[in-house]
Design an enzyme around this catalytic site. Structure first.
Site, PDB file in Angstrom:
ATOM      1  N   LYS A 108       0.853  -1.194   0.000  1.00 14.74           N
ATOM      2  CA  LYS A 108       0.000   0.000   0.000  1.00 14.74           C
ATOM      3  C   LYS A 108       0.886   1.240   0.000  1.00 14.74           C
ATOM      4  O   LYS A 108       1.951   1.255   0.634  1.00 14.74           O
ATOM      5  CB  LYS A 108      -0.909  -0.002   1.223  1.00 14.74           C
TER       6      LYS A 108
ATOM      7  N   ASP B  76      -2.441  -8.187  -2.061  1.00 19.46           N
ATOM      8  CA  ASP B  76      -3.329  -7.404  -1.205  1.00 19.46           C
ATOM      9  C   ASP B  76      -4.738  -7.993  -1.187  1.00 19.46           C
ATOM     10  O   ASP B  76      -5.619  -7.455  -0.537  1.00 19.46           O
ATOM     11  CB  ASP B  76      -3.357  -5.945  -1.664  1.00 19.46           C
TER      12      ASP B  76
ATOM     13  N   ARG C 245      -9.295 -13.272   1.545  1.00 18.14           N
ATOM     14  CA  ARG C 245     -10.047 -14.405   1.018  1.00 18.14           C
ATOM     15  C   ARG C 245      -9.232 -15.703   1.052  1.00 18.14           C
ATOM     16  O   ARG C 245      -9.805 -16.783   1.119  1.00 18.14           O
ATOM     17  CB  ARG C 245     -10.527 -14.090  -0.399  1.00 18.14           C
TER      18      ARG C 245
END
Length: 487
Positions: free
Chosen positions: A265, A335, A339
């Site tokens: 990020k 990123d 999941r």
């Protein structure tokens, strides 16, 4: 922050409820009776008390969430004025009691909502405050004569229940607000083990680490956590209040810091990355509520905890992760880590015999773009969805049903694995994330996915939440589990 019935101590303010189109004992314009407003009416003599007039809107439009928000707002207003004891005056007009007009809201529900809002409104995360610490609190005083519909023992029970629920939500808030200096996969797993696995607790806690994760083929956790000095873990918290009931699995995403892995990020301030374990905190708060209420339920919490940070050992984009259900996943973007670890936990949920599973996660920014910051998205089983949506409308942790568009699965196709972990399309990211997770749900298990990325925090003080973690999901999940025991 005490709540006291028929206190011998005198109040230093009166809290009146002001309804639109109804008389009010003091001079107050209609604009100040609207829902969400609060007006100070200061005393003129030393014998009088200051009055806080809390706007409730039209009585016929009253909801539990409006009551909850009004309670939180009133508590915060009183605290800002340095008040210490506030008496709630339920009878606010001369034409009759509040009970006569509030037939749509039962007295016990009304009182519980106000008390929850009051307690949550006074919450402050002050672990790291020194010079700016706020030490003032405000006791809520109640008069039993204002609650003629409830016996004393009933009032006590309502207030105990409100505190348990508020404490569960505040426990979740504390976890989400916590600094990564002190909350990482190691410390979070140890904290959960210590908090729930006590001598007086009917809960069994097991933490899977290291070789156990390898043996269970929890390759999502192992891949995501490869770049961190803190090893990943799966925390299993079993509460068998009634083992004869089908098991409900609550799966909470526990990424204690999400730097994005190798897809790092780049925003100027990524402090919110510490909040990527909001789903795990929601499950922790729910389990706390169930345990303290001695709920007659069969619930197992499954919390995968991990850091997602870049390092020489971190998983690289284009790597392939193999899952024990026979699927391989191309990690197109590191990123999209949540999941991957939810997949591990859901496979494990089926293996331990869960009949139903709810996964809750701060999964996609896309859901916030679609629904805003006041409501979470929900996907999955229709009956479970309906039940959870109804619960959310009552307790304020709202949900909006979202579609599982089968044709969107084409965007998850990989050229060299069974699936990509992120879509090739820039659109419908929250939906394709849900579709990805669905591929790891056993046919024997009913399933719900909740994307709470938008609801995990407020950027500024709002009604019964200060800026920071909301504790979203704790009451929602607990209420769903307790509803199951009544069926």
């Amino acid at each position: 922050m005490n709540i006291v019935i028929d206190s011998a101590d005198s109040a230093d303010i009166l809290v009146y409820l002001a309804f639109e189109e109804e008389a009010f004992p003091l001079k107050l314009g209609e604009a100040h009776k609207r829902s969400g407003s609060a007006t100070w009416l200061y005393s003129r003599t030393e014998e009088e008390l200051d009055v806080l007039a809390v706007g409730m809107g039209k009585r016929r439009d009253l909801t539990l969430e409006k009551i909850r928000r009004a309670g939180g707002y009133a508590a915060r207003m009183a605290q800002r004025e340095g008040k210490s004891r506030a008496l709630l005056v339920r009878i606010a007009n001369e034409e009759g009691s509040a009970a006569d007009g509030d037939r749509e809201v039962a007295a016990a529900d009304w009182l519980q909502a106000w008390a929850e809002g009051w307690l949550l409104g006074l919450y402050r995360f002050q672990t790291y405050r020194e010079a700016t610490r706020i030490n003032d609190s405000v006791d809520l005083l109640l008069s039993s004569s204002d609650w003629a519909e409830l016996k004393a023992v009933e009032m006590d029970a309502v207030l105990v229940n409100a505190r348990i629920r508020a404490d569960g939500a505040m426990l979740a808030r504390d976890r989400v607000n916590e600094s990564p200096d002190t909350l990482n996969p190691d410390t979070f797993a140890k904290w959960m083990e210590g908090y729930f696995d006590r001598d007086d607790s009917p809960v069994k806690v097991r933490v899977y680490r290291g070789q156990e994760l390898v043996d269970l083929q929890m390759n999502g956790l192992l891949a995501v956590g490869a770049g961190s000095k803190h090893a990943p873990a799966l925390v299993e918290i079993r509460y068998e209040g009634n083992p004869r009931l089908p098991m409900l699995a609550l799966v909470g995403k526990g990424v204690t810091f999400d730097m994005g892995g190798m897809n790092v990020k780049t925003a100027s301030d990524i402090s919110d990355a510490r909040m990527d374990m909001g789903g795990a905190a929601a499950v922790v708060g729910a389990m706390d509520i169930l345990l303290r209420k001695k709920a007659n339920v069969n619930v197992t919490a499954l919390i995968p905890v991990v850091d997602n940070v870049p390092d020489a050992e971190a998983i690289l984009p284009s790597s392939v992760v193999r899952f024990p259900n026979g699927l391989t996943v191309q990690v197109a973007n590191t990123d999209g880590e949540g999941r991957l670890i939810l997949a591990d936990a859901l496979i494990h949920a089926a293996n331990i015999g869960a009949a139903e599973a709810i996964d809750i996660a701060t999964l996609t920014g896309n859901v916030g773009a679609a629904l805003g910051l006041g409501i979470a998205g929900i996907w999955g089983d229709a009956d479970m969805t309906q039940s959870l949506v109804e619960i959310g409308e009552r307790n304020g942790e709202r949900l909006w049903p979202m579609p599982l568009m089968d044709e969107y699965e084409a965007d998850l196709k990989s050229h060299y694995a069974d699936l990509r972990n992120v879509s090739t399309s820039p659109f419908a990211g929250a939906i394709t994330a849900a579709l990805f997770i669905r591929r790891f749900v056993a046919e024997s298990m009913k399933w719900i996915h909740i994307d709470m990325a938008g609801t995990v925090q407020y950027k500024q003080d709002m009604s019964y939440s200060e800026a920071g973690a909301t504790g979203y999901g704790a009451r929602l999940l607990a209420d769903y589990a307790m509803k199951k025991e009544q069926q």
